[in-house]
Design a protein around this motif. Structure first.
Motif, PDB file in Angstrom:
ATOM      1  N   UNK A   1       0.836  -1.207   0.000  1.00 30.24           N
ATOM      2  CA  UNK A   1       0.000   0.000   0.000  1.00 30.24           C
ATOM      3  C   UNK A   1       0.863   1.245   0.000  1.00 30.24           C
ATOM      4  N   UNK A   2       2.069   1.141   0.564  1.00 27.52           N
ATOM      5  CA  UNK A   2       2.986   2.276   0.542  1.00 27.52           C
ATOM      6  C   UNK A   2       3.257   2.714  -0.889  1.00 27.52           C
ATOM      7  N   UNK A   3       3.304   1.751  -1.802  1.00 20.73           N
ATOM      8  CA  UNK A   3       3.573   2.063  -3.205  1.00 20.73           C
ATOM      9  C   UNK A   3       2.511   3.010  -3.758  1.00 20.73           C
ATOM     10  N   UNK A   4       1.250   2.761  -3.409  1.00 19.75           N
ATOM     11  CA  UNK A   4       0.162   3.591  -3.916  1.00 19.75           C
ATOM     12  C   UNK A   4       0.344   5.055  -3.512  1.00 19.75           C
ATOM     13  N   UNK A   5       0.879   5.254  -2.336  1.00 14.55           N
ATOM     14  CA  UNK A   5       1.035   6.620  -1.846  1.00 14.55           C
ATOM     15  C   UNK A   5       2.373   7.222  -2.260  1.00 14.55           C
ATOM     16  N   UNK A   6       3.437   6.469  -2.113  1.00 15.10           N
ATOM     17  CA  UNK A   6       4.771   7.022  -2.363  1.00 15.10           C
ATOM     18  C   UNK A   6       5.058   7.251  -3.833  1.00 15.10           C
ATOM     19  N   UNK A   7       4.410   6.506  -4.718  1.00 12.47           N
ATOM     20  CA  UNK A   7       4.637   6.669  -6.156  1.00 12.47           C
ATOM     21  C   UNK A   7       3.549   7.512  -6.807  1.00 12.47           C
ATOM     22  N   UNK A   8       2.718   8.133  -6.004  1.00 11.53           N
ATOM     23  CA  UNK A   8       1.631   8.942  -6.525  1.00 11.53           C
ATOM     24  C   UNK A   8       2.164  10.167  -7.251  1.00 11.53           C
ATOM     25  N   UNK A   9       1.498  10.526  -8.345  1.00 12.64           N
ATOM     26  CA  UNK A   9       1.883  11.692  -9.130  1.00 12.64           C
ATOM     27  C   UNK A   9       1.248  12.925  -8.511  1.00 12.64           C
ATOM     28  N   UNK A  10       2.026  13.704  -7.772  1.00  8.55           N
ATOM     29  CA  UNK A  10       1.471  14.859  -7.060  1.00  8.55           C
ATOM     30  C   UNK A  10       1.548  16.144  -7.872  1.00  8.55           C
ATOM     31  N   UNK A  11       2.081  16.086  -9.078  1.00  4.73           N
ATOM     32  CA  UNK A  11       2.278  17.301  -9.862  1.00  4.73           C
ATOM     33  C   UNK A  11       1.257  17.491 -10.977  1.00  4.73           C
ATOM     34  N   UNK A  12       0.164  16.747 -10.945  1.00  3.34           N
ATOM     35  CA  UNK A  12      -0.835  16.897 -11.997  1.00  3.34           C
ATOM     36  C   UNK A  12      -1.703  18.126 -11.718  1.00  3.34           C
ATOM     37  N   UNK A  13      -2.274  18.674 -12.761  1.00  2.86           N
ATOM     38  CA  UNK A  13      -3.039  19.915 -12.615  1.00  2.86           C
ATOM     39  C   UNK A  13      -4.532  19.736 -12.873  1.00  2.86           C
ATOM     40  N   UNK A  14      -4.947  18.526 -13.225  1.00  2.00           N
ATOM     41  CA  UNK A  14      -6.367  18.216 -13.366  1.00  2.00           C
ATOM     42  C   UNK A  14      -6.540  16.737 -13.039  1.00  2.00           C
ATOM     43  N   UNK A  15      -7.771  16.323 -12.791  1.00  2.00           N
ATOM     44  CA  UNK A  15      -7.982  14.914 -12.472  1.00  2.00           C
ATOM     45  C   UNK A  15      -7.508  14.072 -13.645  1.00  2.00           C
ATOM     46  N   UNK A  16      -6.726  13.059 -13.375  1.00  2.00           N
ATOM     47  CA  UNK A  16      -6.050  12.298 -14.432  1.00  2.00           C
ATOM     48  C   UNK A  16      -6.144  10.806 -14.140  1.00  2.00           C
ATOM     49  N   UNK A  17      -6.353  10.005 -15.183  1.00  3.87           N
ATOM     50  CA  UNK A  17      -6.377   8.557 -15.025  1.00  3.87           C
ATOM     51  C   UNK A  17      -5.172   7.887 -15.683  1.00  3.87           C
ATOM     52  N   UNK A  18      -4.399   8.631 -16.445  1.00  3.03           N
ATOM     53  CA  UNK A  18      -3.310   8.022 -17.203  1.00  3.03           C
ATOM     54  C   UNK A  18      -2.013   7.881 -16.422  1.00  3.03           C
ATOM     55  N   UNK A  19      -1.977   8.404 -15.216  1.00  4.52           N
ATOM     56  CA  UNK A  19      -0.816   8.256 -14.346  1.00  4.52           C
ATOM     57  C   UNK A  19      -1.298   7.670 -13.028  1.00  4.52           C
ATOM     58  N   UNK A  20      -0.702   6.580 -12.559  1.00  3.47           N
ATOM     59  CA  UNK A  20      -1.140   6.040 -11.265  1.00  3.47           C
ATOM     60  C   UNK A  20      -1.048   7.128 -10.197  1.00  3.47           C
ATOM     61  N   UNK A  21      -2.176   7.429  -9.594  1.00  6.01           N
ATOM     62  CA  UNK A  21      -2.219   8.532  -8.638  1.00  6.01           C
ATOM     63  C   UNK A  21      -3.137   8.191  -7.479  1.00  6.01           C
ATOM     64  N   UNK A  22      -2.710   8.580  -6.291  1.00 11.54           N
ATOM     65  CA  UNK A  22      -3.541   8.473  -5.104  1.00 11.54           C
ATOM     66  C   UNK A  22      -4.102   9.848  -4.798  1.00 11.54           C
ATOM     67  N   UNK A  23      -5.405   9.907  -4.656  1.00 11.77           N
ATOM     68  CA  UNK A  23      -6.087  11.144  -4.298  1.00 11.77           C
ATOM     69  C   UNK A  23      -6.633  11.005  -2.884  1.00 11.77           C
TER      70      UNK A  23
END
Length: 159
Positions: free
Chosen positions: A46-68
């Protein structure tokens, strides 16, 4: 910090440098340590879901694994991990224990799946649920998901 409103909830990309995000993450990890769930064990790290999250996106995105982190009235109540593979969106949703039984899972799954199906070119959305988690099964079926006949996952698709 960029957040996006979908339905009644705000979605904010997880950023470990934000104090409130880190506090949510630590609380979630503590809760998960206390739960005996095959799904949690099968999710992998589960750490992977958070630590590898793309925090630099500027709109809701599905093409990059991201934790919201999902907030309601300024309080983080849940997280959702969004991952797309072969035109299938995989959603992992976790509601903090103190906010369960308030229909967050149903509402978030419904709002988010409606938004994704209307705004992105995908085949379907899939969620994986522990077979014994009756509350989560009820929440996703109330949100319009149906069970896959071949495995314990649930899905919804564009009509």
């Amino acid at each position: 910090m960029t957040s996006f409103k979908i339905g009644r909830y705000e979605y904010c990309p997880f950023n470990i440098k934000e104090k409130s995000h880190l506090e949510f993450y630590q609380k979630l990890l503590k809760e998960l340590d206390n739960e005996d769930s095959d799904l949690i064990n099968n999710l992998g790290d589960i750490d992977y879901m958070f630590e590898k999250s793309n925090m630099n996106i500027t709109s809701f995105e599905i093409n990059y694994p991201t934790t919201y982190l999902v907030s309601d009235n300024g309080k983080f109540v849940a997280f959702v991990y969004v991952y797309t593979f072969n035109r299938v969106v995989l959603l992992y949703l976790g509601v903090l224990e103190e906010y369960r039984m308030n229909h967050y899972s149903t509402n978030i799954n419904r709002d988010l799946s409606d938004y994704i199906l209307k705004n992105f070119d995908i085949d379907y959305i899939q969620v994986c649920i522990d077979e014994e988690n009756i509350g989560s099964i009820k929440a996703v079926t109330n949100a319009g998901f149906v069970q896959d006949a071949n495995n314990p996952s649930y899905f919804t698709k564009r009509c």
